[in-house]
Design an enzyme around this catalytic site. Structure first.
Site, PDB file in Angstrom:
ATOM      1  N   GLU A  47      -2.115  -7.177   7.161  1.00 47.03           N
ATOM      2  CA  GLU A  47      -0.971  -6.933   7.881  1.00 47.03           C
ATOM      3  C   GLU A  47      -0.750  -8.020   9.020  1.00 47.03           C
ATOM      4  O   GLU A  47      -1.773  -8.446   9.429  1.00 47.03           O
ATOM      5  CB  GLU A  47      -0.668  -5.548   8.130  1.00 47.03           C
ATOM      6  N   HIS A  91       0.738  -1.078   0.102  1.00 52.47           N
ATOM      7  CA  HIS A  91       0.027  -0.024  -0.083  1.00 52.47           C
ATOM      8  C   HIS A  91       0.684   1.264  -0.006  1.00 52.47           C
ATOM      9  O   HIS A  91       1.886   1.301   0.392  1.00 52.47           O
ATOM     10  CB  HIS A  91      -0.873  -0.099   1.124  1.00 52.47           C
TER      11      HIS A  91
END
Length: 362
Positions: free
Chosen positions: A205, A100
């Protein structure tokens, strides 16, 4: 059994016996990122054709002689040939692992310094100027995702690259935004798969006590991107984050392996769907690279690494089920801003470290 229906204690991890296992290996020699001499800290994927090495392939001899093929066209043909010549138990896929763009949590860590961030500030929802719980992209992060969009279009136009056959994305907001900015609006080649990424819990994550790892509700995600599918079993609220326990690297690798098993060997046409995009996070991409046997390669925010992966299924079962039990760990943190954090975090004497969720008024 799906991870998304389990509590962190169970995810960390009480797992069933595998019906079949999958062994992953990285096929090296195709990308600069495979080579030890490539410095990850200075590497720019947009300057070198995603890192694809300019070379010949064994499958080149099967191409029509009268046509000029680009490097990416020849590489795609090479991957197709590898799949055609391999047994049913083996699949080759190219994983485009995209990190990201910069989020507000990244900017906050830079501002406070990593030791102070890890032991105090990351346990808050934000400060007086920014929110980093399930962080959104900063303006710099948006620019990084748009840079990826521009580069993908350049590769489509000039290299006639085969765009992803399947798209996957982590459920955290910064990855959803990054995938949207990266792939929306591309002039895709005829016959390409539409960009409608599957939102997958297991590509999130590494789960720590940081609030940036605490995802929003399924309803919120649906409101953000109503046309994007969400995997079956995805819980309404985040059942994996509790602000107390965190995944170990080993536990995350088990999760990553399970996620990959849901990408490979998915259907009769799985070998033909050889190009896969996964928009995720630095820690999760590092975990995926460990699982597939790739060398460590740290990505800057917004960067992408392609990896050619060989997967071999072992066993005769019909479904892959993770088969390990990895404990999570409690993480201590200060209850007030640290006294110093130049190289390590030192809590104030009146705020000894605790392992309970941090609640404070901003």
């Amino acid at each position: 059994m799906k991870f998304s229906t389990l509590s962190p204690a169970l995810l960390g991890l009480v797992l069933s016996v595998q019906a079949y296992s999958v062994e992953y290996t990285t096929e090296t020699g195709y990308f600069l990122q495979d080579e030890r001499s490539t410095d990850a800290s200075t590497f720019d994927y947009t300057a070198v054709n995603f890192g694809l090495i300019n070379r010949t392939y064994p499958a080149d001899s099967h191409l029509k002689k009268h046509r000029n093929y680009t490097q990416w066209e020849r590489f795609y043909h090479q991957v197709q040939k590898l799949n055609e010549d391999s047994p049913k138990s083996v699949e080759y896929k190219v994983l485009f692992l995209g990190r990201h763009g910069e989020g507000y949590h990244n900017a906050a860590e830079t501002f406070y310094g990593t030791p102070a961030w890890n032991c105090y500030w990351a346990e808050l929802d934000g400060n007086s100027t920014a929110t980093w719980k399930d962080a959104t992209l900063t303006s710099a992060g948006i620019a990084q995702a748009l840079k990826a969009n521009t580069f993908w279009q350049k590769e489509i136009t000039e290299q006639r690259i085969h765009t992803p056959d399947n798209y996957f994305v982590s459920p955290l907001t910064r990855t959803l935004q990054t995938a949207n900015y990266t792939f929306t609006g591309l002039n895709l080649p005829d016959g390409s798969a539409d960009f409608k990424p599957l939102i997958k819990e297991l590509f999130r994550e590494g789960i720590s006590i940081h609030t940036c790892d605490h995802r929003r509700s399924k309803s919120h995600i649906t409101n953000l991107f109503p046309d994007w599918p969400i995997e079956n079993g995805f819980s309404e609220e985040d059942e994996l984050w509790n602000g107390v326990t965190a995944e170990t690297s080993s536990a995350q690798d088990v999760r990553s392996s399970t996620a990959l098993s849901q990408v490979f060997f998915t259907s009769a046409s799985s070998k033909k769907e050889a190009f896969v995009s996964v928009t995720s996070h630095s820690g999760e991409i590092s975990s995926i690279l460990r699982v597939v046997g790739h060398r460590a390669f740290s990505l800057s925010t917004g960067a992408v690494i392609p990896v050619l992966v060989r997967a071999e299924r072992k066993g005769r079962g019909q479904k892959p089920v993770a088969s390990s039990s990895i404990a999570w760990t409690a993480s201590a943190h200060c209850t007030a801003p640290p006294v110093t954090s130049v190289s390590a975090c030192v809590c104030p004497s009146s705020a000894v470290p605790v392992t309970t969720p941090l609640v404070t008024d901003l």
